[in-house]
Design a protein around this motif. Structure first.
Motif, PDB file in Angstrom:
ATOM      1  N   SER A   1       0.834  -1.201   0.000  1.00 45.29           N
ATOM      2  CA  SER A   1       0.000   0.000   0.000  1.00 45.29           C
ATOM      3  C   SER A   1       0.870   1.252   0.000  1.00 45.29           C
ATOM      4  CB  SER A   1      -0.911   0.004   1.232  1.00 45.29           C
ATOM      5  OG  SER A   1      -1.592   1.230   1.344  1.00 45.29           O
ATOM      6  N   LEU A   2       0.568   2.153  -0.931  1.00 42.44           N
ATOM      7  CA  LEU A   2       1.265   3.443  -1.003  1.00 42.44           C
ATOM      8  C   LEU A   2       0.559   4.504  -0.159  1.00 42.44           C
ATOM      9  CD1 LEU A   2       2.003   3.587  -4.847  1.00 42.44           C
ATOM     10  CD2 LEU A   2       3.630   3.108  -3.004  1.00 42.44           C
ATOM     11  N   GLY A   3      -0.544   4.132   0.441  1.00 48.74           N
ATOM     12  CA  GLY A   3      -1.348   5.078   1.209  1.00 48.74           C
ATOM     13  C   GLY A   3      -2.800   4.670   1.100  1.00 48.74           C
ATOM     14  N   SER A   4      -3.703   5.635   1.157  1.00 50.79           N
ATOM     15  CA  SER A   4      -5.117   5.306   1.115  1.00 50.79           C
ATOM     16  C   SER A   4      -5.940   6.458   0.564  1.00 50.79           C
ATOM     17  CB  SER A   4      -5.612   4.933   2.525  1.00 50.79           C
ATOM     18  OG  SER A   4      -5.274   5.940   3.463  1.00 50.79           O
ATOM     19  N   VAL A   5      -7.119   6.098   0.047  1.00 51.79           N
ATOM     20  CA  VAL A   5      -8.094   7.064  -0.450  1.00 51.79           C
ATOM     21  C   VAL A   5      -9.408   6.777   0.260  1.00 51.79           C
ATOM     22  CG1 VAL A   5      -9.270   7.997  -2.476  1.00 51.79           C
ATOM     23  CG2 VAL A   5      -6.969   7.044  -2.705  1.00 51.79           C
ATOM     24  N   ALA A   6     -10.135   7.815   0.653  1.00 50.64           N
ATOM     25  CA  ALA A   6     -11.418   7.647   1.338  1.00 50.64           C
ATOM     26  C   ALA A   6     -12.560   8.141   0.459  1.00 50.64           C
ATOM     27  CB  ALA A   6     -11.417   8.395   2.668  1.00 50.64           C
ATOM     28  N   GLY A   7     -13.760   7.734   0.815  1.00 55.80           N
ATOM     29  CA  GLY A   7     -14.934   8.096   0.038  1.00 55.80           C
ATOM     30  C   GLY A   7     -15.245   9.571   0.035  1.00 55.80           C
ATOM     31  N   ASP A   8     -14.641  10.326   0.948  1.00 59.84           N
ATOM     32  CA  ASP A   8     -14.844  11.777   0.954  1.00 59.84           C
ATOM     33  C   ASP A   8     -13.845  12.506   0.067  1.00 59.84           C
ATOM     34  OD1 ASP A   8     -12.554  11.411   2.419  1.00 59.84           O
ATOM     35  OD2 ASP A   8     -13.221  12.496   4.207  1.00 59.84           O
ATOM     36  N   GLY A   9     -12.998  11.742  -0.642  1.00 62.71           N
ATOM     37  CA  GLY A   9     -12.023  12.339  -1.553  1.00 62.71           C
ATOM     38  C   GLY A   9     -10.678  12.635  -0.927  1.00 62.71           C
ATOM     39  N   SER A  10     -10.530  12.439   0.368  1.00 61.79           N
ATOM     40  CA  SER A  10      -9.243  12.694   1.024  1.00 61.79           C
ATOM     41  C   SER A  10      -8.237  11.598   0.675  1.00 61.79           C
ATOM     42  CB  SER A  10      -9.425  12.783   2.540  1.00 61.79           C
ATOM     43  OG  SER A  10     -10.000  11.597   3.056  1.00 61.79           O
TER      44      SER A  10
ATOM     45  N   ALA B   1       2.276   8.572 -12.121  1.00 59.94           N
ATOM     46  CA  ALA B   1       1.777   7.208 -11.930  1.00 59.94           C
ATOM     47  C   ALA B   1       1.015   7.086 -10.618  1.00 59.94           C
ATOM     48  CB  ALA B   1       2.943   6.214 -11.962  1.00 59.94           C
ATOM     49  N   LEU B   2       1.510   7.765  -9.595  1.00 58.80           N
ATOM     50  CA  LEU B   2       0.835   7.741  -8.304  1.00 58.80           C
ATOM     51  C   LEU B   2      -0.541   8.388  -8.405  1.00 58.80           C
ATOM     52  CD1 LEU B   2       0.791   7.260  -5.246  1.00 58.80           C
ATOM     53  CD2 LEU B   2       1.970   9.447  -4.955  1.00 58.80           C
ATOM     54  N   MET B   3      -0.627   9.520  -9.101  1.00 54.86           N
ATOM     55  CA  MET B   3      -1.897  10.199  -9.268  1.00 54.86           C
ATOM     56  C   MET B   3      -2.892   9.344 -10.040  1.00 54.86           C
ATOM     57  SD  MET B   3      -1.793  12.909  -7.572  1.00 54.86           S
ATOM     58  CE  MET B   3      -3.355  13.551  -8.144  1.00 54.86           C
ATOM     59  N   GLN B   4      -2.408   8.607 -11.018  1.00 56.17           N
ATOM     60  CA  GLN B   4      -3.284   7.712 -11.782  1.00 56.17           C
ATOM     61  C   GLN B   4      -3.840   6.609 -10.888  1.00 56.17           C
ATOM     62  OE1 GLN B   4      -0.970   6.326 -15.101  1.00 56.17           O
ATOM     63  NE2 GLN B   4      -1.106   8.261 -16.218  1.00 56.17           N
ATOM     64  N   ALA B   5      -2.986   6.091 -10.017  1.00 56.69           N
ATOM     65  CA  ALA B   5      -3.430   5.047  -9.091  1.00 56.69           C
ATOM     66  C   ALA B   5      -4.481   5.590  -8.127  1.00 56.69           C
ATOM     67  CB  ALA B   5      -2.239   4.490  -8.318  1.00 56.69           C
ATOM     68  N   VAL B   6      -4.254   6.822  -7.646  1.00 51.10           N
ATOM     69  CA  VAL B   6      -5.214   7.453  -6.732  1.00 51.10           C
ATOM     70  C   VAL B   6      -6.553   7.660  -7.436  1.00 51.10           C
ATOM     71  CG1 VAL B   6      -5.763   9.588  -5.501  1.00 51.10           C
ATOM     72  CG2 VAL B   6      -3.479   8.589  -5.303  1.00 51.10           C
ATOM     73  N   GLU B   7      -6.505   8.147  -8.662  1.00 52.10           N
ATOM     74  CA  GLU B   7      -7.740   8.406  -9.410  1.00 52.10           C
ATOM     75  C   GLU B   7      -8.504   7.118  -9.686  1.00 52.10           C
ATOM     76  OE1 GLU B   7      -6.565  10.531 -12.874  1.00 52.10           O
ATOM     77  OE2 GLU B   7      -5.999  12.351 -11.770  1.00 52.10           O
ATOM     78  N   ALA B   8      -7.789   6.032  -9.976  1.00 52.28           N
ATOM     79  CA  ALA B   8      -8.452   4.759 -10.240  1.00 52.28           C
ATOM     80  C   ALA B   8      -9.197   4.257  -9.012  1.00 52.28           C
ATOM     81  CB  ALA B   8      -7.424   3.719 -10.698  1.00 52.28           C
ATOM     82  N   VAL B   9      -8.562   4.377  -7.850  1.00 53.98           N
ATOM     83  CA  VAL B   9      -9.213   3.964  -6.605  1.00 53.98           C
ATOM     84  C   VAL B   9     -10.397   4.878  -6.298  1.00 53.98           C
ATOM     85  CG1 VAL B   9      -8.918   3.673  -4.110  1.00 53.98           C
ATOM     86  CG2 VAL B   9      -7.093   2.980  -5.663  1.00 53.98           C
ATOM     87  N   ASP B  10     -10.221   6.172  -6.532  1.00 56.23           N
ATOM     88  CA  ASP B  10     -11.269   7.145  -6.225  1.00 56.23           C
ATOM     89  C   ASP B  10     -12.511   6.903  -7.067  1.00 56.23           C
ATOM     90  OD1 ASP B  10     -12.142   9.583  -4.828  1.00 56.23           O
ATOM     91  OD2 ASP B  10     -12.105  10.484  -6.821  1.00 56.23           O
ATOM     92  N   VAL B  11     -12.339   6.563  -8.324  1.00 60.44           N
ATOM     93  CA  VAL B  11     -13.482   6.291  -9.202  1.00 60.44           C
ATOM     94  C   VAL B  11     -14.291   5.111  -8.672  1.00 60.44           C
ATOM     95  CG1 VAL B  11     -14.152   5.448 -11.488  1.00 60.44           C
ATOM     96  CG2 VAL B  11     -12.475   7.287 -11.279  1.00 60.44           C
ATOM     97  N   GLN B  12     -13.600   4.053  -8.241  1.00 61.48           N
ATOM     98  CA  GLN B  12     -14.279   2.884  -7.691  1.00 61.48           C
ATOM     99  C   GLN B  12     -15.024   3.235  -6.400  1.00 61.48           C
ATOM    100  OE1 GLN B  12     -11.218  -0.052  -7.198  1.00 61.48           O
ATOM    101  NE2 GLN B  12     -10.889  -0.320  -9.399  1.00 61.48           N
ATOM    102  N   LEU B  13     -14.400   4.051  -5.574  1.00 59.83           N
ATOM    103  CA  LEU B  13     -15.015   4.434  -4.300  1.00 59.83           C
ATOM    104  C   LEU B  13     -16.276   5.261  -4.490  1.00 59.83           C
ATOM    105  CD1 LEU B  13     -12.086   5.427  -1.902  1.00 59.83           C
ATOM    106  CD2 LEU B  13     -13.716   3.577  -1.605  1.00 59.83           C
ATOM    107  N   GLN B  14     -16.227   6.218  -5.412  1.00 62.03           N
ATOM    108  CA  GLN B  14     -17.338   7.144  -5.567  1.00 62.03           C
ATOM    109  C   GLN B  14     -18.625   6.457  -5.978  1.00 62.03           C
ATOM    110  OE1 GLN B  14     -17.230  10.210  -4.415  1.00 62.03           O
ATOM    111  NE2 GLN B  14     -15.122   9.685  -3.864  1.00 62.03           N
TER     112      GLN B  14
END
Length: 265
Positions: A97-106, A132-145
């Motif tokens: 894990s490089l970190g985490s993304v939450a459903g509130d966008g944080s 590449a990191l931003m792409q990974a964050v965006e991919a997770v965020d799309v799934q979460l939303q």
């Protein structure tokens, strides 16, 4: 008020409210709970110190947790949010894990892990590995939303979480990956006053880790040495009881087919 390192078990508490009659078919006659509504009522009996507290918020980590959390929040008269947290996977090592993304966008980035992989966290996409990191964050965020947006209530804002006592709720915990990510994320992004993990079933070793390594209070009903499938602790197994389906239909917006016959898998 309990200290962060205190563990509480309410398994001996017989003053809990009985749930509405469960008309669903009992798959496991030896299960500890009729359903997640029943589990939430039993947990609420051990959280009376938070009744009506303006500085306490319940955060549910899954749909099963949302059923438990909504019952607890109603009994305690506190706000309840659906709060999904997912790890940011490393492209070369998906389990890392490089970190985490939450459903509130944080977003939380683990700088030590990122730097060890040669990723420089910077505001500009030109920084090494940052794109590449931003792409990974965006991919997770799309799934979460998609999932986060189905809950009837919008995600919490910073004012709902900062400096508050957060009751982090789920319907069962064994590996604990999700709750650990949630604890790290909430502390990094919002600096809450206290985090209390509230769960009907928690693996004994995980409960010890949460208390000792993460310094959180754990309120549970049973903490076995082996948990196995979370569903086996509930009489209807993975299938939602009729009472749970009715509650899910109020909590989540979507077609009836998404709720009818829903299972907690």
């Amino acid at each position: 008020m309990v200290s962060p390192s205190t563990n509480i078990s309410v398994s001996q508490n017989r003053g809990y409210l009985l749930p509405a009659a469960n008309s669903g078919r009992r798959i496991n006659e030896r299960a500890m709970f009729d359903d997640r509504i029943h589990a939430g009522q039993r947990l609420a009996a051990g959280l009376q110190e938070y009744v009506g507290s303006p500085d306490t918020v319940a955060l549910s980590l899954s749909r099963g947790g949302a059923v438990v959390g909504s019952v607890i929040a109603e009994h305690l008269d506190i706000p309840h949010f659906y709060y999904m947290v997912r790890p940011i996977p490393c492209a070369t090592m998906p389990r890392l894990s490089l970190g985490s993304v939450a459903g509130d966008g944080s977003v939380r980035v683990d700088n030590l892990v990122a730097k060890s992989l040669g990723i420089v966290c910077d505001a500009t996409a030109e920084a090494t590995g940052s794109a590449a990191l931003m792409q990974a964050v965006e991919a997770v965020d799309v799934q979460l939303q998609a999932e986060q947006g189905s809950f009837w209530r919008a995600p919490p804002c910073a004012g709902d979480l900062q400096g508050k006592t957060l009751l982090v709720v789920d319907d069962g915990m064994e590996a604990g990956d999700t709750v650990r990510e949630a604890i790290l994320h909430l502390r990094h992004c919002y600096r809450p006053r206290r985090i209390v993990v509230v769960v009907p079933v928690c693996l004994a070793d995980l409960r010890w880790q949460l208390r000792r390594r993460h310094a959180v209070c754990v309120v549970d009903i049973v903490s076995p040495l082996f948990v196995g499938s979370i569903a086996r602790w509930y009489a209807c197994g993975v299938v939602a009881s009729e009472a749970e389906q009715a509650l899910l239909a109020r909590l989540f917006v979507g077609p009836a087919s998404a709720i009818s016959g829903f299972d907690f898998d």
